[in-house]
Design a protein around this motif. Structure first.
Motif, PDB file in Angstrom:
ATOM      1  N   ALA A 355      34.042  52.397  47.813  1.00 50.71           N
ATOM      2  CA  ALA A 355      32.611  52.380  47.530  1.00 50.71           C
ATOM      3  C   ALA A 355      32.031  51.015  47.843  1.00 50.71           C
ATOM      4  O   ALA A 355      32.719  49.998  47.834  1.00 50.71           O
ATOM      5  CB  ALA A 355      32.379  52.727  46.057  1.00 50.71           C
ATOM      6  N   SER A 356      30.739  51.019  48.134  1.00 51.01           N
ATOM      7  CA  SER A 356      30.004  49.767  48.331  1.00 51.01           C
ATOM      8  C   SER A 356      28.914  49.726  47.275  1.00 51.01           C
ATOM      9  O   SER A 356      27.935  50.458  47.348  1.00 51.01           O
ATOM     10  CB  SER A 356      29.405  49.721  49.743  1.00 51.01           C
ATOM     11  OG  SER A 356      28.658  48.538  49.915  1.00 51.01           O
ATOM     12  N   HIS A 357      29.127  48.886  46.252  1.00 52.00           N
ATOM     13  CA  HIS A 357      28.195  48.798  45.133  1.00 52.00           C
ATOM     14  C   HIS A 357      27.360  47.527  45.228  1.00 52.00           C
ATOM     15  O   HIS A 357      27.844  46.485  45.690  1.00 52.00           O
ATOM     16  CB  HIS A 357      28.951  48.796  43.799  1.00 52.00           C
ATOM     17  CG  HIS A 357      29.717  50.051  43.563  1.00 52.00           C
ATOM     18  ND1 HIS A 357      29.150  51.205  43.110  1.00 52.00           N
ATOM     19  CD2 HIS A 357      31.036  50.327  43.732  1.00 52.00           C
ATOM     20  CE1 HIS A 357      30.064  52.154  43.002  1.00 52.00           C
ATOM     21  NE2 HIS A 357      31.227  51.650  43.374  1.00 52.00           N
ATOM     22  N   ALA A 358      26.130  47.614  44.773  1.00 52.44           N
ATOM     23  CA  ALA A 358      25.292  46.414  44.709  1.00 52.44           C
ATOM     24  C   ALA A 358      25.951  45.401  43.787  1.00 52.44           C
ATOM     25  O   ALA A 358      26.340  45.735  42.672  1.00 52.44           O
ATOM     26  CB  ALA A 358      23.897  46.780  44.200  1.00 52.44           C
ATOM     27  N   GLY A 359      26.084  44.194  44.262  1.00 53.90           N
ATOM     28  CA  GLY A 359      26.711  43.151  43.444  1.00 53.90           C
ATOM     29  C   GLY A 359      28.184  42.977  43.723  1.00 53.90           C
ATOM     30  O   GLY A 359      28.780  41.966  43.340  1.00 53.90           O
ATOM     31  N   ASP A 360      28.831  43.961  44.399  1.00 54.64           N
ATOM     32  CA  ASP A 360      30.237  43.815  44.750  1.00 54.64           C
ATOM     33  C   ASP A 360      30.385  42.804  45.880  1.00 54.64           C
ATOM     34  O   ASP A 360      29.590  42.782  46.823  1.00 54.64           O
ATOM     35  CB  ASP A 360      30.823  45.153  45.192  1.00 54.64           C
ATOM     36  CG  ASP A 360      31.137  46.059  44.015  1.00 54.64           C
ATOM     37  OD1 ASP A 360      30.968  45.607  42.869  1.00 54.64           O
ATOM     38  OD2 ASP A 360      31.545  47.216  44.253  1.00 54.64           O
ATOM     39  N   VAL A 361      31.416  41.994  45.803  1.00 55.36           N
ATOM     40  CA  VAL A 361      31.666  40.952  46.804  1.00 55.36           C
ATOM     41  C   VAL A 361      33.060  41.143  47.363  1.00 55.36           C
ATOM     42  O   VAL A 361      34.024  41.310  46.611  1.00 55.36           O
ATOM     43  CB  VAL A 361      31.530  39.544  46.190  1.00 55.36           C
ATOM     44  CG1 VAL A 361      31.798  38.479  47.253  1.00 55.36           C
ATOM     45  CG2 VAL A 361      30.144  39.346  45.592  1.00 55.36           C
ATOM     46  N   ARG A 362      33.190  41.139  48.681  1.00 57.27           N
ATOM     47  CA  ARG A 362      34.489  41.265  49.341  1.00 57.27           C
ATOM     48  C   ARG A 362      35.052  39.871  49.562  1.00 57.27           C
ATOM     49  O   ARG A 362      34.413  39.032  50.224  1.00 57.27           O
ATOM     50  CB  ARG A 362      34.316  42.004  50.662  1.00 57.27           C
ATOM     51  CG  ARG A 362      35.590  42.641  51.213  1.00 57.27           C
ATOM     52  CD  ARG A 362      36.019  43.803  50.392  1.00 57.27           C
ATOM     53  NE  ARG A 362      37.222  44.440  50.955  1.00 57.27           N
ATOM     54  CZ  ARG A 362      37.986  45.271  50.297  1.00 57.27           C
ATOM     55  NH1 ARG A 362      37.687  45.588  49.042  1.00 57.27           N
ATOM     56  NH2 ARG A 362      39.050  45.813  50.861  1.00 57.27           N
ATOM     57  N   GLU A 363      36.225  39.571  49.024  1.00 58.01           N
ATOM     58  CA  GLU A 363      36.836  38.257  49.129  1.00 58.01           C
ATOM     59  C   GLU A 363      38.256  38.361  49.651  1.00 58.01           C
ATOM     60  O   GLU A 363      38.808  39.459  49.782  1.00 58.01           O
ATOM     61  CB  GLU A 363      36.846  37.562  47.754  1.00 58.01           C
ATOM     62  CG  GLU A 363      35.475  37.270  47.187  1.00 58.01           C
ATOM     63  CD  GLU A 363      35.545  36.380  45.941  1.00 58.01           C
ATOM     64  OE1 GLU A 363      36.567  35.679  45.776  1.00 58.01           O
ATOM     65  OE2 GLU A 363      34.593  36.411  45.152  1.00 58.01           O
ATOM     66  N   THR A 364      38.848  37.222  49.934  1.00 54.79           N
ATOM     67  CA  THR A 364      40.253  37.154  50.331  1.00 54.79           C
ATOM     68  C   THR A 364      40.994  36.244  49.355  1.00 54.79           C
ATOM     69  O   THR A 364      40.398  35.421  48.661  1.00 54.79           O
ATOM     70  CB  THR A 364      40.410  36.615  51.763  1.00 54.79           C
ATOM     71  OG1 THR A 364      39.824  35.309  51.838  1.00 54.79           O
ATOM     72  CG2 THR A 364      39.753  37.529  52.771  1.00 54.79           C
ATOM     73  N   GLY A 365      42.320  36.395  49.348  1.00 58.95           N
ATOM     74  CA  GLY A 365      43.135  35.575  48.459  1.00 58.95           C
ATOM     75  C   GLY A 365      44.603  35.880  48.664  1.00 58.95           C
ATOM     76  O   GLY A 365      44.989  36.620  49.571  1.00 58.95           O
ATOM     77  N   VAL A 366      45.415  35.298  47.789  1.00 60.57           N
ATOM     78  CA  VAL A 366      46.870  35.458  47.850  1.00 60.57           C
ATOM     79  C   VAL A 366      47.358  35.900  46.475  1.00 60.57           C
ATOM     80  O   VAL A 366      46.953  35.334  45.454  1.00 60.57           O
ATOM     81  CB  VAL A 366      47.560  34.141  48.259  1.00 60.57           C
ATOM     82  CG1 VAL A 366      49.084  34.313  48.257  1.00 60.57           C
ATOM     83  CG2 VAL A 366      47.083  33.698  49.630  1.00 60.57           C
ATOM     84  N   ILE A 367      48.216  36.922  46.478  1.00 63.62           N
ATOM     85  CA  ILE A 367      48.803  37.367  45.204  1.00 63.62           C
ATOM     86  C   ILE A 367      49.680  36.246  44.661  1.00 63.62           C
ATOM     87  O   ILE A 367      50.606  35.779  45.334  1.00 63.62           O
ATOM     88  CB  ILE A 367      49.630  38.644  45.393  1.00 63.62           C
ATOM     89  CG1 ILE A 367      48.717  39.800  45.836  1.00 63.62           C
ATOM     90  CG2 ILE A 367      50.363  39.010  44.100  1.00 63.62           C
ATOM     91  CD1 ILE A 367      49.450  41.093  46.114  1.00 63.62           C
ATOM     92  N   SER A 368      49.382  35.814  43.441  1.00 60.44           N
ATOM     93  CA  SER A 368      50.121  34.693  42.851  1.00 60.44           C
ATOM     94  C   SER A 368      51.164  35.152  41.841  1.00 60.44           C
ATOM     95  O   SER A 368      52.243  34.557  41.742  1.00 60.44           O
ATOM     96  CB  SER A 368      49.145  33.725  42.161  1.00 60.44           C
ATOM     97  OG  SER A 368      48.422  34.399  41.135  1.00 60.44           O
ATOM     98  N   THR A 369      50.865  36.212  41.106  1.00 59.04           N
ATOM     99  CA  THR A 369      51.772  36.676  40.049  1.00 59.04           C
ATOM    100  C   THR A 369      51.736  38.200  39.990  1.00 59.04           C
ATOM    101  O   THR A 369      50.670  38.804  40.138  1.00 59.04           O
ATOM    102  CB  THR A 369      51.359  36.113  38.669  1.00 59.04           C
ATOM    103  OG1 THR A 369      51.237  34.700  38.756  1.00 59.04           O
ATOM    104  CG2 THR A 369      52.390  36.476  37.614  1.00 59.04           C
ATOM    105  N   VAL A 370      52.900  38.809  39.780  1.00 60.57           N
ATOM    106  CA  VAL A 370      52.946  40.256  39.560  1.00 60.57           C
ATOM    107  C   VAL A 370      53.734  40.536  38.290  1.00 60.57           C
ATOM    108  O   VAL A 370      54.698  39.848  37.967  1.00 60.57           O
ATOM    109  CB  VAL A 370      53.587  41.001  40.755  1.00 60.57           C
ATOM    110  CG1 VAL A 370      52.716  40.886  41.992  1.00 60.57           C
ATOM    111  CG2 VAL A 370      54.991  40.503  41.040  1.00 60.57           C
ATOM    112  N   LYS A 371      53.284  41.529  37.583  1.00 61.24           N
ATOM    113  CA  LYS A 371      53.966  42.008  36.379  1.00 61.24           C
ATOM    114  C   LYS A 371      54.285  43.482  36.586  1.00 61.24           C
ATOM    115  O   LYS A 371      54.295  43.979  37.709  1.00 61.24           O
ATOM    116  CB  LYS A 371      53.071  41.806  35.143  1.00 61.24           C
ATOM    117  CG  LYS A 371      52.656  40.355  34.915  1.00 61.24           C
ATOM    118  CD  LYS A 371      53.819  39.485  34.486  1.00 61.24           C
ATOM    119  CE  LYS A 371      53.347  38.069  34.161  1.00 61.24           C
ATOM    120  NZ  LYS A 371      54.472  37.192  33.764  1.00 61.24           N
TER     121      LYS A 371
END
Length: 426
Positions: A355-371
């Motif tokens: 979905a594309s919602h008003a106020g949603d922002v598409r960003e990039t990053g790196v997974i740092s921690t997983v549980k």
């Protein structure tokens, strides 16, 4: 001489204590509650060393002058099974489960001493062994034999009094939980609860398995009992139309209920709105259901048709895996038409794009921690960490390990926090 003239009595060894003495249950007491003391020195021919609890014995009754109480003398062990202390009780009950292979054993439910009980029975314990096809709810009467020493119970003389008025139906397994599930009934448009203990085989069933069952109620709600498996595909409840359509998620599936919630309500339901003019058959279906002609109003209803869907309608083995659908997500689906009532439902739902919602922002990053089932992403463009759940990975074939570069949408779950949704490997 006086001791030999006394009548001999019989009983069963109840207790042996300190390798010196014990107690015998007297066979002449039909309640099995009277016992008599004996000392090992009163056993004939050194039998005391080989006595065991449950042995049948014969003895005379004498008087202990020191304690002024009756005691057993001249105790002799008899062949096993010579003495039985079983007492007979007459009961009425209902068949809980019919006689099933391989043991050909059923169960009777009855009340004893204010408690609800069940006991097995076989054709050999019936008054008339030719009576077959026992069904849950059949009313019976029977003899219950009770061993006061061991507490063992057995039945005989099982007699059919009246056939139970039990509704039988067929259905298809639609959803499974921990130890229970829900089936769609062929005779009703309502789902019905069943527990795995009612299955005719060990283990859990599979989605799509077909069964016959008996319909009962618990706390005012219908439940399926005494399930018998049918050939897969033998129970057909709906027809799936061949055309694949697109739509938008209107209402996502509700979150799973808390385990402490013991209600037997059906699985969570969501809704999908079809794309405008996506399904030309919807107008005809809507018109025939309402009994009205094809007007502009009915066309409008058709082009904005809102279809329900359930967890089991979402494809789990698509290219994107079991993605957690959100409001506004674009999906592809088929439409099923219920043979019982003509109702339409979205089935074989697969995810196309987020979905594309008003106020949603598409960003990039790196997974740092997983549980276990979730993790955190370190944002590339700002000093922040975003929570994400594994179900938000668009491609479920990607293993979300630390160091994986991802693209994601930032969404606010509540005013005080943000999290990552619709994440994909960069």
């Amino acid at each position: 001489q006086q001791q030999q003239q006394q009548p001999r009595q019989r009983g069963i060894v109840e207790k042996l204590l300190k390798d010196a003495y014990g107690f015998i249950l007297c066979a002449d007491d039909p309640t099995g509650k009277t016992n008599i003391f004996f000392h090992f020195s009163a056993c004939r021919d050194g039998a005391a060393g080989s006595l065991r609890v449950g042995d049948s014995v014969e003895y005379t009754v004498g008087m202990d002058t020191r304690s002024d109480r009756s005691v057993a003398r001249d105790v002799v062990r008899l062949p096993p099974g010579t003495v039985t202390l079983e007492t007979k009780e007459e009961h009425s009950g209902v068949v809980w489960s019919g006689q099933l292979p391989p043991a050909n054993e059923g169960q009777i439910a009855y009340q004893r001493n204010g408690r609800n009980c069940r006991i097995p029975f076989t054709p050999a314990q019936q008054q008339d062994p030719t009576v077959t096809n026992w069904r849950r709810g059949d009313k019976v009467r029977f003899n219950l034999w009770v061993d006061p020493l061991t507490g063992y119970l057995r039945v005989d003389g099982v007699t059919l009094v009246e056939r139970g008025n039990i509704l039988e139906a067929e259905g298809v397994v639609k959803s499974l939980k921990d130890g229970y599930g829900f089936m769609e009934r062929a005779d009703s448009d309502e789902e019905i609860f069943f527990h795995f203990s009612e299955l005719p085989h060990p283990g859990a069933p599979e989605i799509g398995d077909c069964y016959t069952f008996q319909v009962s109620t618990r706390q005012g709600k219908p439940i399926a009992l005494a399930l018998q498996q049918l050939a897969r595909g033998s129970v057909v409840i709906e027809d799936v139309l061949p055309t694949r359509l697109q739509g938008l998620v209107d209402t996502p599936l509700a979150k799973p209920r808390d385990r402490r919630d013991k209600s037997d309500s059906g699985p969570p339901r969501g809704f999908i709105t079809l794309a405008a003019a996506a399904d030309p058959t919807a107008a005809a279906t809507a018109g025939s259901t309402a009994g009205s002609s094809a007007t502009a109003g009915s066309t409008a209803t058709a082009t904005a048709e809102r279809l329900p869907f359930f967890e089991y309608d979402v494809l789990a083995e698509s290219s994107t895996g079991p993605f957690q659908l959100r409001v506004g997500d674009v999906v592809e689906l088929s439409v099923s038409v219920d043979r019982r009532n003509g109702r339409r439902r979205a089935v074989q739902v697969s995810f196309l794009r987020p979905a594309s919602h008003a106020g949603d922002v598409r960003e990039t990053g790196v997974i740092s921690t997983v549980k276990e089932g979730f993790g955190f992403i370190k944002c590339a463009d700002r000093d922040a960490r975003m929570f994400f759940h594994f179900s938000e990975m668009l491609d479920q074939s990607v293993d979300p390990t630390p160091g994986t570069e991802v693209e994601f949408t930032v969404t606010s779950q509540n005013p005080a926090s943000s999290s990552a949704a619709a994440a994909s490997a960069a």
